[in-house]
Design a protein around this motif. Structure first.
Motif, PDB file in Angstrom:
ATOM      1  N   GLU A  53       0.855  -1.186   0.000  1.00 69.55           N
ATOM      2  CA  GLU A  53       0.000   0.000   0.000  1.00 69.55           C
ATOM      3  C   GLU A  53       0.886   1.229   0.000  1.00 69.55           C
ATOM      4  O   GLU A  53       1.936   1.259   0.640  1.00 69.55           O
ATOM      5  CB  GLU A  53      -0.915  -0.007   1.216  1.00 69.55           C
ATOM      6  CG  GLU A  53      -1.995  -1.068   1.120  1.00 69.55           C
ATOM      7  CD  GLU A  53      -3.021  -0.944   2.218  1.00 69.55           C
ATOM      8  OE1 GLU A  53      -3.234   0.181   2.728  1.00 69.55           O
ATOM      9  OE2 GLU A  53      -3.602  -1.972   2.560  1.00 69.55           O
ATOM     10  N   SER A  66      -1.867   3.397  -5.770  1.00 67.90           N
ATOM     11  CA  SER A  66      -2.020   2.939  -4.384  1.00 67.90           C
ATOM     12  C   SER A  66      -1.311   1.625  -4.111  1.00 67.90           C
ATOM     13  O   SER A  66      -1.356   1.114  -2.994  1.00 67.90           O
ATOM     14  CB  SER A  66      -3.511   2.797  -4.047  1.00 67.90           C
ATOM     15  OG  SER A  66      -4.107   1.833  -4.889  1.00 67.90           O
ATOM     16  N   THR A  67      -0.636   1.079  -5.113  1.00 64.66           N
ATOM     17  CA  THR A  67       0.056  -0.209  -4.937  1.00 64.66           C
ATOM     18  C   THR A  67       1.442  -0.151  -5.574  1.00 64.66           C
ATOM     19  O   THR A  67       1.705  -0.824  -6.576  1.00 64.66           O
ATOM     20  CB  THR A  67      -0.765  -1.361  -5.561  1.00 64.66           C
ATOM     21  OG1 THR A  67      -1.046  -1.031  -6.930  1.00 64.66           O
ATOM     22  CG2 THR A  67      -2.042  -1.622  -4.802  1.00 64.66           C
TER      23      THR A  67
END
Length: 137
Positions: A53, A66-67
């Motif tokens: 994350e 987000s990754t």
């Protein structure tokens, strides 16, 4: 001597890394293996990019906001794909037979329709592997 390729695959926008992995491994590959039968590679190894994350300290990309990948050397943009698949074939003739089969218009359309479910096909890359040297030190 085997004929080996590396495929760099990216998930389609809106799909999580887990959804991508589950579909690729659990649905696409079994279906594809059945479709191509004995033409399937003798070995198919998947190496997934480790993603976490995002935190304020992470460099991110538009594809992976987000990754982000866990990078030790390089940049996020250089590791924006999701998996590196190693596909080993008995020999060049076996690879060429597979290519001839999957390029038939009806077969190619079936494959494309399934790939649209999980891949960003515009980002797919494939390369031939050269000499392989293994070292056990």
């Amino acid at each position: 001597m085997t004929f080996t390729t590396l495929a760099f695959l990216s998930r389609k926008p809106g799909m999580t890394p887990e959804e991508f992995r589950n579909y690729y491994s659990g649905s696409h590959l079994p279906w594809y293996r059945e479709l191509v039968g004995s033409l399937f590679s003798v070995r198919h190894t998947q190496h997934y990019i480790h993603r976490t994350e995002a935190s304020p300290n992470n460099d991110t990309t538009q594809r992976n906001p987000s990754t982000p990948a866990t990078i030790f050397l390089g940049s996020q943009a250089e590791f924006d794909y999701d998996v590196v698949a190693t596909l080993e074939y008995k020999d060049k003739a076996a690879f060429e037979a597979l290519c001839e089969f999957v390029q038939q218009p009806d077969i190619a359309a079936e494959i494309a329709a399934d790939e649209e479910r999980f891949l960003d096909r515009s980002q797919t890359r494939m390369v031939l592997v050269g000499e392989k040297i293994e070292m056990n030190l």
